[in-house]
Motif scaffolding. Structure first.
Motif, PDB file in Angstrom:
ATOM      1  N   GLY A 334      29.127  25.710  11.944  1.00  0.00           N
ATOM      2  CA  GLY A 334      29.547  27.062  12.274  1.00  0.00           C
ATOM      3  C   GLY A 334      30.818  27.094  13.087  1.00  0.00           C
ATOM      4  N   PRO A 335      31.175  28.269  13.621  1.00  0.00           N
ATOM      5  CA  PRO A 335      32.474  28.483  14.274  1.00  0.00           C
ATOM      6  C   PRO A 335      32.782  27.551  15.443  1.00  0.00           C
ATOM      7  N   ASP A 336      31.799  27.213  16.258  1.00  0.00           N
ATOM      8  CA  ASP A 336      32.086  26.480  17.485  1.00  0.00           C
ATOM      9  C   ASP A 336      31.871  24.975  17.374  1.00  0.00           C
ATOM     10  N   TRP A 337      31.607  24.494  16.183  1.00  0.00           N
ATOM     11  CA  TRP A 337      31.273  23.071  16.053  1.00  0.00           C
ATOM     12  C   TRP A 337      32.507  22.197  16.275  1.00  0.00           C
ATOM     13  N   ASP A 338      32.366  21.235  17.167  1.00  0.00           N
ATOM     14  CA  ASP A 338      33.476  20.309  17.438  1.00  0.00           C
ATOM     15  C   ASP A 338      32.903  18.988  17.941  1.00  0.00           C
ATOM     16  N   GLU A 339      32.088  18.366  17.098  1.00  0.00           N
ATOM     17  CA  GLU A 339      31.425  17.126  17.491  1.00  0.00           C
ATOM     18  C   GLU A 339      31.819  15.979  16.554  1.00  0.00           C
ATOM     19  N   LEU A 361      38.372  34.008   8.814  1.00  0.00           N
ATOM     20  CA  LEU A 361      39.550  33.156   8.999  1.00  0.00           C
ATOM     21  C   LEU A 361      39.803  32.862  10.475  1.00  0.00           C
ATOM     22  N   MET A 362      39.325  33.734  11.352  1.00  0.00           N
ATOM     23  CA  MET A 362      39.538  33.575  12.790  1.00  0.00           C
ATOM     24  C   MET A 362      38.956  32.259  13.302  1.00  0.00           C
ATOM     25  N   TRP A 363      37.844  31.818  12.712  1.00  0.00           N
ATOM     26  CA  TRP A 363      37.235  30.557  13.156  1.00  0.00           C
ATOM     27  C   TRP A 363      37.388  29.441  12.126  1.00  0.00           C
ATOM     28  N   ILE A 364      37.602  29.808  10.850  1.00  0.00           N
ATOM     29  CA  ILE A 364      37.736  28.776   9.814  1.00  0.00           C
ATOM     30  C   ILE A 364      39.046  28.006   9.982  1.00  0.00           C
ATOM     31  N   PRO A 366      40.928  27.307  12.745  1.00  0.00           N
ATOM     32  CA  PRO A 366      40.852  26.278  13.790  1.00  0.00           C
ATOM     33  C   PRO A 366      39.922  25.128  13.424  1.00  0.00           C
ATOM     34  N   LEU A 367      38.821  25.446  12.717  1.00  0.00           N
ATOM     35  CA  LEU A 367      37.896  24.394  12.306  1.00  0.00           C
ATOM     36  C   LEU A 367      38.567  23.430  11.330  1.00  0.00           C
ATOM     37  N   VAL A 368      39.321  23.967  10.379  1.00  0.00           N
ATOM     38  CA  VAL A 368      40.027  23.128   9.416  1.00  0.00           C
ATOM     39  C   VAL A 368      41.042  22.244  10.133  1.00  0.00           C
ATOM     40  N   GLU A 369      41.744  22.805  11.124  1.00  0.00           N
ATOM     41  CA  GLU A 369      42.719  22.022  11.880  1.00  0.00           C
ATOM     42  C   GLU A 369      42.039  20.889  12.649  1.00  0.00           C
ATOM     43  N   ARG A 370      40.893  21.185  13.263  1.00  0.00           N
ATOM     44  CA  ARG A 370      40.157  20.140  13.992  1.00  0.00           C
ATOM     45  C   ARG A 370      39.705  19.046  13.028  1.00  0.00           C
TER      46      ARG A 370
END
Length: 424
Positions: A334-339, A361-364, A366-370
């Motif tokens: 989901g939006p906040d995942w960064d593990e 797109l607001m969260w997708i 940044p997720l793609v960039e991470r």
């Protein structure tokens, strides 16, 4: 197949038994590695399997005792625990095993004992244990004894566990699923099947993945199961059944793809809780093993409902069973995942996400960039508009699927290029 029936006071549940032969030499109370355990039952895997199939396993629970004396249990628990330990230490033979599980649950393995002999011994021990507890407690209480039948399917997985306690816990979970299934036996069960949807490899601009979608059978027609319906099933045996049938029903079509020169990747979603439950995980692996060998390098497992804060060791434990049967795993997040750091050294192929609205797109993004920073592939599922599809290409998402890409079909599509029909 594991079978068992209800529990009662000092009673032993009945089940059909597989028969075998062989002798075990496990010492009483010995709890070591499962490999050592299997060797103790025979010089070869076949010999150990035969010996185990000839053994009798009971799981004993004191939950009813604890519930009955909840107010006094803190004072009584140690005395009861000591009484149970002393009782089985005295009563079991040298080749038998007494294994502690969770609190108030124990496993007994009667080595080289027939089903009928195991029932008799368990009945006798249950009566004696009740008498012992009656001396310790002011009243009679229920002791549940569940007989587990060790059959070839269950024994096959035993060498995959780290220790005996893990193996017994797996068998215990098998009992829970069997109980739940028997409780639903009178209910009308819905048939599930599979539909296929193409997924684009955006970098190569070609259709190269076939996504499996669960569906129900209504009046002979296949209707997709909605995401919210799947979410309601999360963690249940019903959801596990959907996960099982998704692969089972796809087996014929996947077999047909084996003769193609270019074979698509197969992406199948499975609930995290299905894999986290050791019994269900091994059931899932058993079904995967029926697929043709080529799928081991073409099968992607998309794990949905992945909870936050998982330890690397826990994820590794879950994935190890399935890794030989698949190309890799995808975590649907989901939006906040960064593990990404937690899964960096694991066979996690990438991350997937679901979004069909402009605001997603607001969260997708940044997720793609991470994901790019961490060299993880990205899978955007459920895209329903041309604008979002174009944006996915601009963001250099690796894989893309949804109704805007292609309709669901009853058979998978072979890989083909989109160079003459590129989405831009």
């Amino acid at each position: 197949m594991l079978m068992m029936q209800g529990k009662g006071q000092g009673s032993v549940t009945s089940a059909s038994a597989s028969k075998g032969a062989g002798q075990g030499v496990v010492q009483h109370h010995e709890i070591g590695q499962v490999g050592k355990f299997l060797k103790s039952f025979g010089k070869s895997k076949d010999e150990a399997t035969k010996s185990l199939l000839a053994s009798s396993l009971q799981i004993i629970g004191l939950e009813d005792v604890k519930e009955r004396y909840a107010d006094q249990w803190e004072k009584l628990e140690k005395r009861v625990d000591q009484a149970v330990e002393a009782f089985f230490t005295k009563k079991l033979g040298k080749r038998d095993m007494f294994i502690r599980m969770a609190k108030n649950r124990f496993a007994l393995l009667f080595a080289n004992t027939s089903y009928e002999e195991g029932l008799e011994r368990a009945s006798t021990l249950a009566s004696e244990l009740l008498q012992l507890l009656f001396g310790e407690l002011p009243d009679h209480d229920n002791v549940s004894i569940e007989t587990v039948v060790l059959d070839a399917d269950l024994v096959e997985h035993m060498s995959e566990f780290d220790d005996i306690a893990d193996m017994i816990e797996y068998l215990n979970l098998a009992i829970s699923d069997t109980e739940e299934e028997q409780g639903e036996a009178s209910d009308e069960k819905e048939d599930h099947s599979v539909l296929f949807r193409s997924m684009i490899n955006c970098n190569k601009n070609m259709v190269s993945v076939s996504e499996l979608l669960p569906c129900s059978i209504q009046n002979g027609k296949r209707d997709r199961i909605r995401r919210d319906e799947l979410a309601e099933m999360q963690g249940s045996r019903m959801r596990a059944d959907v996960d099982y049938q998704l692969i089972s029903e796809a087996e014929g079509a996947v077999n047909g793809l084996g003769g193609l020169g270019k074979k698509p990747l197969i992406l199948a979603s499975v609930d995290y809780d299905t894999l986290a439950n050791s019994y269900r995980r091994h059931e899932y692996a058993r079904i995967l093993k029926r697929l043709p060998k080529y799928t081991q390098k073409h099968f992607l497992i998309n794990v949905t409902s992945v909870p936050a804060g998982l330890l690397n060791s826990r994820i590794r434990q879950i994935l190890t069973t399935l890794k030989p049967l698949a190309l890799g795993f995808i975590f649907e997040v989901g939006p906040d995942w960064d593990e990404f750091d937690v899964v960096r050294d694991l066979p996690v192929y990438g991350v997937s996400f679901f979004g069909d609205r402009e605001e997603d797109l607001m969260w997708i993004e940044p997720l793609v960039e991470r994901a790019k920073v961490n060299n993880a592939r990205t899978f955007w599922r459920g895209v329903s508009s041309d604008d979002l599809a174009r944006r996915a290409f601009e963001m250099r998402v690796d894989f893309l699927s949804g109704d805007v890409i292609g309709r669901v079909q009853e058979t998978p599509v072979s890989p083909f290029s989109l160079k003459s029909n590129r989405i831009r």
